[in-house]
Design a protein around this motif. Structure first.
Motif, PDB file in Angstrom:
ATOM      1  N   ILE A 125      87.289  55.973  38.063  1.00 14.86           N
ATOM      2  CA  ILE A 125      86.373  56.262  36.958  1.00 14.86           C
ATOM      3  C   ILE A 125      85.126  56.988  37.465  1.00 14.86           C
ATOM      4  O   ILE A 125      84.658  57.947  36.861  1.00 14.86           O
ATOM      5  N   LEU A 126      84.613  56.537  38.585  1.00 16.76           N
ATOM      6  CA  LEU A 126      83.340  57.088  39.073  1.00 16.76           C
ATOM      7  C   LEU A 126      83.531  58.200  40.101  1.00 16.76           C
ATOM      8  O   LEU A 126      82.551  58.735  40.617  1.00 16.76           O
ATOM      9  N   GLN A 127      84.761  58.514  40.406  1.00 15.87           N
ATOM     10  CA  GLN A 127      85.075  59.549  41.390  1.00 15.87           C
ATOM     11  C   GLN A 127      84.386  59.316  42.723  1.00 15.87           C
ATOM     12  O   GLN A 127      83.708  60.196  43.267  1.00 15.87           O
ATOM     13  N   ILE A 128      84.495  58.086  43.227  1.00 22.79           N
ATOM     14  CA  ILE A 128      83.931  57.811  44.542  1.00 22.79           C
ATOM     15  C   ILE A 128      85.031  57.507  45.549  1.00 22.79           C
ATOM     16  O   ILE A 128      84.757  57.040  46.646  1.00 22.79           O
ATOM     17  N   GLY A 129      86.282  57.796  45.170  1.00 23.08           N
ATOM     18  CA  GLY A 129      87.410  57.568  46.071  1.00 23.08           C
ATOM     19  C   GLY A 129      87.204  58.099  47.483  1.00 23.08           C
ATOM     20  O   GLY A 129      87.430  57.378  48.451  1.00 23.08           O
ATOM     21  N   PRO A 130      86.746  59.331  47.634  1.00 24.57           N
ATOM     22  CA  PRO A 130      86.615  59.883  48.984  1.00 24.57           C
ATOM     23  C   PRO A 130      85.632  59.127  49.876  1.00 24.57           C
ATOM     24  O   PRO A 130      85.711  59.231  51.093  1.00 24.57           O
ATOM     25  N   TYR A 131      84.695  58.385  49.289  1.00 23.95           N
ATOM     26  CA  TYR A 131      83.681  57.742  50.154  1.00 23.95           C
ATOM     27  C   TYR A 131      83.946  56.271  50.385  1.00 23.95           C
ATOM     28  O   TYR A 131      83.117  55.573  50.924  1.00 23.95           O
ATOM     29  N   LEU A 132      85.088  55.777  49.933  1.00 22.62           N
ATOM     30  CA  LEU A 132      85.288  54.323  49.949  1.00 22.62           C
ATOM     31  C   LEU A 132      85.060  53.690  51.308  1.00 22.62           C
ATOM     32  O   LEU A 132      84.634  52.548  51.395  1.00 22.62           O
ATOM     33  N   ASP A 133      85.351  54.425  52.383  1.00 24.12           N
ATOM     34  CA  ASP A 133      85.214  53.808  53.690  1.00 24.12           C
ATOM     35  C   ASP A 133      83.959  54.226  54.415  1.00 24.12           C
ATOM     36  O   ASP A 133      83.806  53.993  55.607  1.00 24.12           O
ATOM     37  N   ARG A 134      83.049  54.856  53.685  1.00 25.25           N
ATOM     38  CA  ARG A 134      81.756  55.188  54.295  1.00 25.25           C
ATOM     39  C   ARG A 134      80.753  54.085  54.010  1.00 25.25           C
ATOM     40  O   ARG A 134      80.914  53.304  53.079  1.00 25.25           O
ATOM     41  N   LYS A 135      79.680  54.096  54.812  1.00 24.61           N
ATOM     42  CA  LYS A 135      78.598  53.151  54.543  1.00 24.61           C
ATOM     43  C   LYS A 135      77.568  53.831  53.646  1.00 24.61           C
ATOM     44  O   LYS A 135      77.450  55.057  53.648  1.00 24.61           O
ATOM     45  N   PRO A 136      76.807  53.050  52.912  1.00 21.36           N
ATOM     46  CA  PRO A 136      75.846  53.635  51.965  1.00 21.36           C
ATOM     47  C   PRO A 136      74.891  54.626  52.635  1.00 21.36           C
ATOM     48  O   PRO A 136      74.504  55.620  52.019  1.00 21.36           O
ATOM     49  N   GLY A 137      74.533  54.362  53.890  1.00 23.18           N
ATOM     50  CA  GLY A 137      73.599  55.249  54.585  1.00 23.18           C
ATOM     51  C   GLY A 137      74.096  56.673  54.673  1.00 23.18           C
ATOM     52  O   GLY A 137      73.308  57.605  54.819  1.00 23.18           O
ATOM     53  N   ALA A 138      75.426  56.871  54.597  1.00 26.73           N
ATOM     54  CA  ALA A 138      75.992  58.214  54.738  1.00 26.73           C
ATOM     55  C   ALA A 138      76.173  58.891  53.388  1.00 26.73           C
ATOM     56  O   ALA A 138      76.769  59.956  53.302  1.00 26.73           O
ATOM     57  N   LEU A 139      75.664  58.285  52.321  1.00 27.93           N
ATOM     58  CA  LEU A 139      75.858  58.858  50.991  1.00 27.93           C
ATOM     59  C   LEU A 139      74.553  59.452  50.462  1.00 27.93           C
ATOM     60  O   LEU A 139      73.469  59.039  50.860  1.00 27.93           O
ATOM     61  N   SER A 140      74.668  60.382  49.537  1.00 27.54           N
ATOM     62  CA  SER A 140      73.485  60.924  48.876  1.00 27.54           C
ATOM     63  C   SER A 140      73.029  59.957  47.789  1.00 27.54           C
ATOM     64  O   SER A 140      73.749  59.018  47.431  1.00 27.54           O
ATOM     65  N   GLY A 141      71.831  60.208  47.273  1.00 30.95           N
ATOM     66  CA  GLY A 141      71.279  59.317  46.259  1.00 30.95           C
ATOM     67  C   GLY A 141      72.194  59.168  45.049  1.00 30.95           C
ATOM     68  O   GLY A 141      72.429  58.069  44.556  1.00 30.95           O
ATOM     69  N   GLY A 142      72.737  60.300  44.587  1.00 27.93           N
ATOM     70  CA  GLY A 142      73.606  60.252  43.414  1.00 27.93           C
ATOM     71  C   GLY A 142      74.870  59.465  43.682  1.00 27.93           C
ATOM     72  O   GLY A 142      75.307  58.665  42.846  1.00 27.93           O
ATOM     73  N   GLN A 143      75.429  59.674  44.884  1.00 27.28           N
ATOM     74  CA  GLN A 143      76.645  58.934  45.237  1.00 27.28           C
ATOM     75  C   GLN A 143      76.366  57.445  45.320  1.00 27.28           C
ATOM     76  O   GLN A 143      77.157  56.612  44.861  1.00 27.28           O
ATOM     77  N   ARG A 144      75.207  57.107  45.902  1.00 25.48           N
ATOM     78  CA  ARG A 144      74.861  55.698  46.019  1.00 25.48           C
ATOM     79  C   ARG A 144      74.758  55.056  44.644  1.00 25.48           C
ATOM     80  O   ARG A 144      75.216  53.951  44.437  1.00 25.48           O
ATOM     81  N   GLN A 145      74.141  55.781  43.717  1.00 22.86           N
ATOM     82  CA  GLN A 145      73.978  55.185  42.399  1.00 22.86           C
ATOM     83  C   GLN A 145      75.341  55.011  41.724  1.00 22.86           C
ATOM     84  O   GLN A 145      75.560  54.067  41.001  1.00 22.86           O
ATOM     85  N   ARG A 146      76.264  55.924  41.995  1.00 23.34           N
ATOM     86  CA  ARG A 146      77.613  55.747  41.455  1.00 23.34           C
ATOM     87  C   ARG A 146      78.251  54.497  42.008  1.00 23.34           C
ATOM     88  O   ARG A 146      78.893  53.747  41.277  1.00 23.34           O
ATOM     89  N   VAL A 147      78.067  54.268  43.312  1.00 21.27           N
ATOM     90  CA  VAL A 147      78.631  53.055  43.915  1.00 21.27           C
ATOM     91  C   VAL A 147      77.995  51.820  43.283  1.00 21.27           C
ATOM     92  O   VAL A 147      78.684  50.845  42.971  1.00 21.27           O
ATOM     93  N   ALA A 148      76.685  51.909  43.059  1.00 15.56           N
ATOM     94  CA  ALA A 148      75.997  50.764  42.452  1.00 15.56           C
ATOM     95  C   ALA A 148      76.551  50.484  41.058  1.00 15.56           C
ATOM     96  O   ALA A 148      76.738  49.326  40.679  1.00 15.56           O
ATOM     97  N   ILE A 149      76.845  51.536  40.316  1.00 10.26           N
ATOM     98  CA  ILE A 149      77.461  51.346  39.000  1.00 10.26           C
ATOM     99  C   ILE A 149      78.858  50.760  39.174  1.00 10.26           C
ATOM    100  O   ILE A 149      79.275  49.866  38.444  1.00 10.26           O
ATOM    101  N   GLY A 150      79.546  51.244  40.206  1.00 10.34           N
ATOM    102  CA  GLY A 150      80.892  50.741  40.483  1.00 10.34           C
ATOM    103  C   GLY A 150      80.893  49.250  40.758  1.00 10.34           C
ATOM    104  O   GLY A 150      81.804  48.529  40.354  1.00 10.34           O
TER     105      GLY A 150
END
Lengths: 359, 385, 300
Positions: free
Chosen positions: A121-146
């Motif tokens: 739903i949030l299109q965060i599949g590619p980052y599933l195995d990354r740590k939050p520190g390696a994500l951009s602000g927008g990606q982080r917020q998507r994970v938070a919604i996830g």
């Protein structure tokens, strides 16, 4: 009685200070409610009470018809998204999404399926195995919604989720949030101090001040028919113009300085005279024209203008008040010119100067 | 972030739900109580563990048992947090508060080695200020010439004894290490090369034990084969540096060692304070044409007041405690001319407890005097906010 | 100055600077002189420990040995006399290890949990207790020494390892709790809230969310405690008992038990050995050490 969230007579005290005062709020199933207000108005506090992160002093909270006043946050059927994302830095995205599920003791396959669905739903599949520190602000917020999404909850709580993002990303994620709401049809309660977010996202906006909900209404109504002076001044940018004067002629006209403006067609009840009243006019509800029309216009002098691309905000002085008027940039008058402002009275608001309420 | 203020948070607790875990905890504690109560009876007579340990443990478990009884019936907020803080509370109350009170109270009694606990013992042994009178009449604690004597000797007002020695050490070592530390910090702040190397060099003594510091300096300053001997051997026959063996100078020798150990610490704190000052202050001062030294003295120094006060309090609480350094450098010698309060108190523990306790109380009062500025800074902030 | 001639009438480009200004010269001179003062004892310790007794007696304290040998180190470690027995400072070394390891673990465990409680789960009197601890850390130790003697004697642990571990836990608690409390309070509150929404309990939040992200503060704390406990003398001498005397006490006894003239080379070797553990920690962990003492003093 089938409200999704229902707050009854909620009062919250920090020591002697009452932060929320006897507050009532009923949220329909699937509704998007925005809590809007200046900082310190109690909107985040209310959200924290709903989440069970703050203990309330009096009153009750019902979610899905169940009294959850004393329930733990995790037992309330809520998911929460925070301003600073609040992702666990030492866990991968997958770990962040599944942490709460693991604590709840869900079977592995179930956890995996939920994480999979949320990441689609949030299109965060590619980052599933990354740590939050390696994500951009927008990606982080998507994970938070996830993280709220995987909990499969009835109610989403958002605490200023877009405030830490830059303007461009903010508007992108705003659209995405709206899309998400359309798709999931969950109840969402969203705290923000940004009125653009409130106006664009909300089914209903609750405008708060001093621990009290001032007005709870759909965005258009809040914008067009603010219940009081505070709401009128808070919503709208540039701010509403206020003209101090009186309701005269048996409630048929508004007198400001030497000018009388007819109240015929005003959307509200003004059949009594009031010696002290305030006429509120949004910058786009005034038209600049060269000639006067009796009972329809106010004479004004142009001070300066602020071109803003398509529109220009013209600042004028009329009857001792400073006013702003929004005009197309090619029609802006020259500073120093004397013009007449035509009042679109059916879109105006009149307030009692004492009670500050709309009349 | 201030020491004394934290954001308001509390949690809502569903009272009905936690009852079960409260009962489980209660049952566990009661079983433990019974086990402890019976185990020491079957313990061998010559066991290494004293039966008192079991008594103490059983006693310490009473508050948690009452706590969980209350919890099971009425429910308690933040239960885990309160239970987990129990050791901290126990130490705060049992050692810091009760221990201090005990020392102060029993400094008014004539108790000897045998420990007395009860208020009855206190009443029985009460001797008023006798210990204090004796303490200040003991030349080893304090030996100051009276006013007349000082007048006769032309106002040569030199005190001897443990307490004046400590004051001498504290005043000199604080004054020198704080000013030298500040000076070094300012110089380190000049965007110098090899800052890390300098900082490492200035700070490493602080990582060492006072005992190590004391023995090194005792060796360097030893008149026999140390600095004096070596410089004389180079041909400067009249060179003299025998402070460590000189009754009048020995405290200054200890001050040197103390400065060597503590200045780097002051420098590190001051440097942190300097680095914490907004860069724009410097830019503004530069635009206004204020010379750097004036900026330091008139703008930066006042802004560093909180750091200075904290540093002062920490350094002085250390200086008041001075013990290991003296033991290692001179062991109070020559004679008892470099005795200090902690050493005096410790040596009187067995034979002369009343002296120890009254001297400890004097130290407590001395520290309170130093603490007041810090309390005003730290707790004054809260009332302003 | 070579480039003076290239300056044109109009100022242009980078402003020419002299090679070194007199202010810089003063700064570097002061720093270097001070650095020498601070380095001198270390230098003297090392060269003295490598000399023979006759070299010490006949030579100059500043001049290194012409024939350096590790004999004094060997003697200091293995066979120097403390007045009671002649087994060298190695006994003290192992005693210090036995004291430092449990004391560090226990005190950090208690302090980290207390700090977490104070920062994230405050209750009615929690700040009051903390204030007591903080003030208590400034009370001269001597005030509480005898009451602790009474307690440990009552428990039958006076002059044993548990007593000295207990004392280090007690006196390490204030500063360590302050360190952890301020660190946990500086973590985003929202992280704590998020964990609660996820259903994590008091202990789950601590062990699964906070501890993994607090490695730096645990490092700082371990450094502070290990150096502090290792360097302690007073508690060791009072509570540990002669068989458990830590290295600092043994060192003092070795230096003071002069039998037929002081063996300065052995003393200095023992002194270096005693300082070696904290020095090693200091040199390896420079930044953390500085951070620790600054955090303890200036608050998070």
């Amino acid at each position: 009685m089938s409200y999704s969230v229902s707050v009854k007579n909620l009062t919250l005290k920090f020591g002697a200070a009452e932060v929320l005062k006897n507050l009532n709020l009923d949220v329909e199933e699937g509704e998007f409610i925005v809590l809007l207000g200046p900082s310190g108005c109690g909107k985040s506090t209310l959200l924290n009470c709903l989440a069970g992160l703050l203990e309330l002093s009096e009153g009750q909270i019902h979610i899905k018809g169940k009294n959850v006043t004393w329930a733990e946050p995790s037992e309330r059927g809520i998911g929460m998204v925070f301003q600073s994302y609040a992702l666990y830095p030492q866990m991968t995205v997958r770990g962040n999404l599944s942490f709460g599920l693991k604590i709840a003791g869900l079977p592995k396959a179930d956890i995996e399926a939920r994480v999979q669905r949320a990441s689609e739903i949030l299109q965060i599949g590619p980052y599933l195995d990354r740590k939050p520190g390696a994500l951009s602000g927008g990606q982080r917020q998507r994970v938070a919604i996830g993280r709220a999404l995987v909990r499969d909850v009835d109610v989403f709580l958002f605490d200023e989720p877009l405030s830490n993002l830059d303007a461009k990303l903010r508007s992108e994620l705003r659209v995405e949030l709206k899309r998400l709401h359309n798709r999931l049809q969950n109840t969402m309660i969203y705290v923000t101090h940004d009125q653009i977010e409130a106006l664009t996202l909300a089914d209903r906006i609750a405008i708060m001040r001093g621990g009290i909900i001032q007005q709870l209404a759909p965005p258009q109504e809040v914008y067009n028919r603010p219940v009081n002076l505070f709401v009128a001044g808070f919503i709208g940018s540039p701010a509403m113009n206020f003209l101090k004067g009186a309701v005269v002629d048996g409630g048929k006209a508004f007198q400001v300085g030497n000018t009388k403006v007819s109240l015929e067609g005003y959307d509200g009840g003004t059949n009594i005279e009031r010696p002290k009243a305030i006429l509120g006019l949004r910058p786009e509800h005034l038209l600049i024209q060269p000639e006067a029309e009796a009972g329809m216009t106010i004479p004004a002098q142009v001070e300066l203008d602020e071109p803003m691309g398509a529109d220009s905000l013209v600042w004028l002085v009329a009857e001792g008040h400073q006013l702003s008027v929004r005009v197309p940039v090619e029609n802006r008058p020259k500073p120093g010119a004397t013009v007449h402002l035509k009042v679109e009275i059916h879109k105006a608001s009149v307030f009692d100067a004492e009670s500050e309420q709309r009349i | 972030m201030s020491i004394t203020s934290l954001p308001e948070t509390d949690r809502s607790v569903p009272l009905n739900r936690n009852r079960r875990s409260a009962l489980i905890a209660l049952a566990g504690l009661l079983v433990a109580e019974v086990v402890l109560g019976s185990i020491w009876k079957i313990l061998p007579q010559n066991s290494a563990v004293s039966p008192n340990v079991f008594t103490a443990l059983m006693f310490l478990m009473v508050p948690p048992i009452l706590f969980f009884i209350y919890d099971a019936i009425w429910g308690i907020k933040s239960r885990n947090s309160k239970m987990a803080s129990y050791p901290m509370m126990l130490i705060a109350l049992g050692v810091f508060v009760l221990g201090t009170l005990w020392t102060v109270m029993f400094s008014f009694t004539n108790i000897k080695i045998i420990p007395l606990f009860t208020p009855a013992d206190w009443v029985k042994g009460f001797v008023g200020l006798a210990n204090y009178k004796r303490l200040f009449n003991t030349s080893r604690w304090m030996d100051c010439p009276g006013l007349t004597k000082a007048f006769q000797s032309g106002w040569e007002f030199k005190c001897a004894g443990a307490l004046p020695n400590m004051v001498t050490y504290a005043v000199l070592s604080i004054a020198i290490s704080v000013s030298l530390g500040f000076l070094l910090a300012v110089m380190m702040d000049q965007k110098i090369r090899a800052e890390g190397v300098f900082r490492t060099i200035f700070l490493y003594p602080f990582a060492l034990s006072f005992v190590v510091t004391g023995h090194v300096w005792a060796w360097i300053m030893s008149p026999e084969y140390g600095l004096q001997h070596s410089i004389r051997a180079l041909g400067w026959e009249s060179f003299s540096f025998d402070w460590i063996a000189n009754r009048d100078m020995v405290m200054y020798a200890i001050v040197i060692a103390g400065i060597w150990q503590g200045t780097g610490f002051v420098m590190a704190l001051m440097l942190a304070g300097l680095r914490g000052i907004d860069d724009e202050i410097w830019k503004a001062a530069k635009v206004d044409g204020i010379p750097a030294w004036r900026t330091y003295i008139q703008i930066v120094l006042p802004m560093m007041k909180p750091v200075l006060v904290t540093t002062f309090v920490i350094v002085s609480s250390g200086a008041v405690r001075i013990y290991d350094l003296v033991v290692a450098t001179t062991d109070g010698g020559p004679g008892i001319s470099s005795d200090v309060p902690t050493r005096y108190i410790y040596q009187n523990f067995s034979a002369n407890l009343g002296q120890s306790l009254s001297a400890s109380t004097v130290m407590l009062v001395a520290m309170a005097v130093v603490l007041i500025p810090w309390i005003r800074v730290e707790f004054g902030k809260k009332s302003q906010a | 100055m070579a480039n003076t001639s290239t300056i044109s009438a109009e100022p242009s480009g980078a402003k020419p600077k002299p090679f070194i200004t007199w202010e810089r010269a003063v700064v570097y001179t002061v720093l270097i002189v001070c650095a020498l003062f601070f380095l001198l004892p270390l230098y003297i310790m090392i060269i003295t420990s490598l000399k023979s007794i006759s070299e010490i007696q006949g030579g100059n304290i500043f001049v290194p040995s012409s024939n350096p040998s590790l004999a004094a180190w060997e003697k200091a470690w293995n066979s120097a006399c403390t007045g009671l027995y002649c087994e060298g400072i190695k006994v003290g070394f192992w005693n210090s290890i036995k004291i430092t390891v449990p004391s560090t673990i226990v005190s950090i465990a208690v302090a980290s949990i207390s700090g977490y409680s104070l920062a994230n789960w405050p209750f009615k009197f929690s700040e009051g207790f903390f204030t007591i601890l903080l003030l208590g850390s400034f009370i001269p130790y001597v005030v509480m020494l005898y009451p602790i003697v009474i307690i440990t004697r009552y428990l039958g642990i006076f002059s044993t390892l548990p007593a000295v571990v207990l004392v280090h836990t007690i006196f390490g608690l204030p500063i360590q709790t302050l360190l952890f409390r301020n660190y946990f309070a500086s973590l985003p509150q929202e992280l704590f809230k998020a964990a609660r929404v996820d259903g994590a309990s008091y202990w789950q939040i601590f062990f699964r969310v906070f501890v993994p992200m607090s490695v730096p503060i645990f490092t700082v704390s371990v450094i502070l405690q290990v150096t502090g406990i290792w360097n302690d003398f007073l508690f060791g001498v009072i509570y540990a008992g002669p068989t458990n005397y830590p290295m600092t006490v043994q060192l003092n006894n070795i230096v003071n038990s002069a039998q037929g003239g002081k063996a300065y080379n052995v003393d200095m070797a023992a002194t270096i050995l005693t300082g070696l553990v904290p020095l090693t920690i200091y040199f390896i962990s420079g930044k953390y050490f500085v951070r620790g003492i600054a955090a303890g003093a200036v608050k998070g």
